[in-house]
Design an enzyme around this catalytic site. Structure first.
Site, PDB file in Angstrom:
ATOM      1  N   ASP A  52      -2.154  10.929  -2.478  1.00 59.49           N
ATOM      2  CA  ASP A  52      -2.457   9.859  -3.440  1.00 59.49           C
ATOM      3  C   ASP A  52      -2.732  10.403  -4.829  1.00 59.49           C
ATOM      4  O   ASP A  52      -2.584   9.693  -5.825  1.00 59.49           O
ATOM      5  CB  ASP A  52      -3.642   9.030  -2.948  1.00 59.49           C
ATOM      6  CG  ASP A  52      -3.210   8.161  -1.781  1.00 59.49           C
ATOM      7  OD1 ASP A  52      -3.170   8.663  -0.649  1.00 59.49           O
ATOM      8  OD2 ASP A  52      -2.834   6.991  -2.024  1.00 59.49           O
ATOM      9  N   ALA A  59       0.848   5.141  -2.203  1.00 61.50           N
ATOM     10  CA  ALA A  59       0.722   5.433  -3.632  1.00 61.50           C
ATOM     11  C   ALA A  59       1.953   5.025  -4.471  1.00 61.50           C
ATOM     12  O   ALA A  59       1.820   4.275  -5.453  1.00 61.50           O
ATOM     13  CB  ALA A  59       0.379   6.910  -3.815  1.00 61.50           C
ATOM     14  N   ASN A 118      -5.832  12.431  -0.140  1.00 57.91           N
ATOM     15  CA  ASN A 118      -4.965  11.628   0.735  1.00 57.91           C
ATOM     16  C   ASN A 118      -5.878  10.858   1.691  1.00 57.91           C
ATOM     17  O   ASN A 118      -7.106  10.983   1.641  1.00 57.91           O
ATOM     18  CB  ASN A 118      -3.975  12.534   1.482  1.00 57.91           C
ATOM     19  CG  ASN A 118      -2.882  11.731   2.184  1.00 57.91           C
ATOM     20  OD1 ASN A 118      -2.298  10.817   1.587  1.00 57.91           O
ATOM     21  ND2 ASN A 118      -2.612  12.025   3.438  1.00 57.91           N
ATOM     22  N   ARG A 137       0.861  -1.187   0.000  1.00 54.80           N
ATOM     23  CA  ARG A 137       0.000   0.000   0.000  1.00 54.80           C
ATOM     24  C   ARG A 137       0.895   1.234   0.000  1.00 54.80           C
ATOM     25  O   ARG A 137       2.107   1.134   0.169  1.00 54.80           O
ATOM     26  CB  ARG A 137      -0.938  -0.012   1.215  1.00 54.80           C
ATOM     27  CG  ARG A 137      -0.170  -0.291   2.506  1.00 54.80           C
ATOM     28  CD  ARG A 137      -0.651   0.446   3.680  1.00 54.80           C
ATOM     29  NE  ARG A 137      -0.593   1.883   3.538  1.00 54.80           N
ATOM     30  CZ  ARG A 137       0.508   2.618   3.707  1.00 54.80           C
ATOM     31  NH1 ARG A 137       1.693   2.081   3.972  1.00 54.80           N
ATOM     32  NH2 ARG A 137       0.465   3.930   3.579  1.00 54.80           N
TER      33      ARG A 137
HETATM   34  O1  MRU Z   1      -4.815   3.272   1.732  1.00 51.71           O
HETATM   35  P1  MRU Z   1      -3.331   3.503   1.765  1.00 51.71           P
HETATM   36  O2  MRU Z   1      -2.692   3.020   3.017  1.00 51.71           O
HETATM   37  O3  MRU Z   1      -2.644   3.008   0.514  1.00 51.71           O
HETATM   38  O4  MRU Z   1      -3.209   5.088   1.766  1.00 51.71           O
HETATM   39  C1  MRU Z   1      -1.943   5.659   1.794  1.00 51.71           C
HETATM   40  C2  MRU Z   1      -1.942   7.121   1.925  1.00 51.71           C
HETATM   41  O5  MRU Z   1      -2.960   7.764   1.965  1.00 51.71           O
HETATM   42  C3  MRU Z   1      -0.598   7.777   1.918  1.00 51.71           C
HETATM   43  O6  MRU Z   1      -0.621   8.941   2.679  1.00 51.71           O
HETATM   44  C4  MRU Z   1      -0.241   8.143   0.471  1.00 51.71           C
HETATM   45  O7  MRU Z   1      -0.397   7.036  -0.360  1.00 51.71           O
HETATM   46  C5  MRU Z   1       1.132   8.661   0.366  1.00 51.71           C
HETATM   47  S1  MRU Z   1       2.338   7.393   0.501  1.00 51.71           S
HETATM   48  C6  MRU Z   1       3.821   8.155   0.206  1.00 51.71           C
END
Ligand code: MRU
Length: 345
Positions: A230, A47, A240, A45
């Site tokens: 994201d 982004a 995000n 997980r």
């Molecule tokens: O649902 P997730 O855990 O994949 O969400 C991740 C986030 O919201 C992070 O803040 C975002 O992807 C940035 S990671 C550098």
């Protein structure tokens, strides 16, 4: 450094982020379908990490297909990977690059060219996150208390981290008095992952629930907020993890700088603003159960959007690998796209 995504000879190794911090277990995956499932169930997980994993998954599809069917297999894998998670644009940016290789490369060179492109995507994310960490750290004053949400660390980026990378870099420079991590309901990326990373790096860390942010902004000293993203629209609106918008509103009310750290692969100039960013709706069991135990009466309707959009007016600056964009964000993002050929329709 812990790598959440690695390419090893002929397969992908993923850190199973669902098990942290109790277990540090790695999974060796040999098929594109396995990687698609791992993205969907959040074994991997964050982004940038999702984008890198998807690129390698396309390589796996090419490697396992019979020679005559390789183009069709790669095309199908790209389609199926694009249906795993909708919000983080890094996934689509990576798949678009793999699609370009598929469209332009003769079949006999396809596996090699796809592998080269996937490794390039991975290396670019590593370099970007290193630069973002340095630039982000420069925004953090000495003796700072910094609040972060969700997990934008090394395991979310396949390398140094973005928002968390900046905090860790500032800590190495002796500037962090305390990092505050929100638990990040419902899947607890803050409590499980961010705290794990910060404590391992020796950063003085305090964990709070999401609903405590306003209280501590009012009663304590928080010098800045640093979060990841994201998807960032052309006007600077930021999608995000759910809860980010509330923190940004609170930061504005308390005159606390609100910084977003993200690589250019997170910027989506095809969207004028954040209103049309697709927000992933996840299974309601993430809310109605805690550690496998039902906690809510089944009579209620449950909503579980995984992300929210923070309007650009609440964002003090966006830190990318190409520099720090201050307001007006739209102009900075457009200039950056000119330099990088950023994603457009
Ligand atoms: O649902 P997730 O855990 O994949 O969400 C991740 C986030 O919201 C992070 O803040 C975002 O992807 C940035 S990671 C550098």
């Amino acid at each position: 450094m812990t790598y959440s995504v690695e390419w090893i000879d002929d397969h992908i190794r993923l850190l199973d982020q669902r098990l942290l911090p109790k277990q540090e277990r790695y999974l060796d995956l040999f098929s594109s379908d396995e990687v698609a499932a791992a993205i969907r169930d959040m074994t991997v997980r964050g982004a940038p990490a999702i984008g890198v994993a998807a690129a390698y998954a396309v390589v796996l599809a090419a490697r396992s297909a019979p020679h005559a069917d390789v183009r069709e297999a790669v095309g199908n894998a790209i389609t199926s990977l694009s249906q795993t998670r909708p919000t983080a644009v890094n996934l689509f940016a990576a798949l678009q690059r793999m699609q370009r290789v598929l469209s332009s490369c003769p079949s006999e060179d396809l596996i090699k060219s796809l592998t080269v492109e996937a490794v390039r995507i991975h290396e670019e994310e590593i370099a970007s996150s290193e630069r973002i960490s340095e630039l982000g750290a420069s925004l953090i004053p000495g003796g700072a208390t910094v609040l972060t949400h969700c997990n934008a660390g090394m395991i979310a980026t396949a390398a140094h981290g973005t928002a968390l990378g900046a905090i860790v870099e500032a800590h190495r420079q002796g500037k962090i008095e305390r990092a505050i991590a929100t638990e990040t309901r419902p899947l607890l990326q803050g409590a499980r992952l961010t705290v794990w990373e910060l404590v391992r790096e020796g950063v003085a860390t305090t964990l709070i629930t999401d609903s405590m942010v306003g209280h501590f902004m009012r009663t304590d000293r928080i010098d800045c907020v640093m979060v990841g993203a994201d998807r960032i629209a052309a006007n600077g609106d930021v999608a995000n993890k759910i809860g980010t918008y509330s923190i940004a509103v609170l930061a504005k009310a308390h005159r606390i700088p609100f910084y977003v750290a993200a690589p250019s692969s997170t910027i989506d100039l095809s969207l004028r603003n954040g209103d049309t960013i697709e927000i992933e709706q996840r299974d309601v069991s993430e809310i109605t159960t805690i550690a496998g135990t039902e906690v809510a009466d089944a009579g209620a309707t449950v909503w579980n959007p995984a992300f929210d959009v923070t309007p650009h007016q609440l964002v003090t600056a966006i830190v990318t690998e190409h520099g720090i964009l201050m307001t007006p964000l739209r102009r900075g993002l457009r200039m950056l796209a000119g330099q990088t050929g950023g994603r457009r329709k």
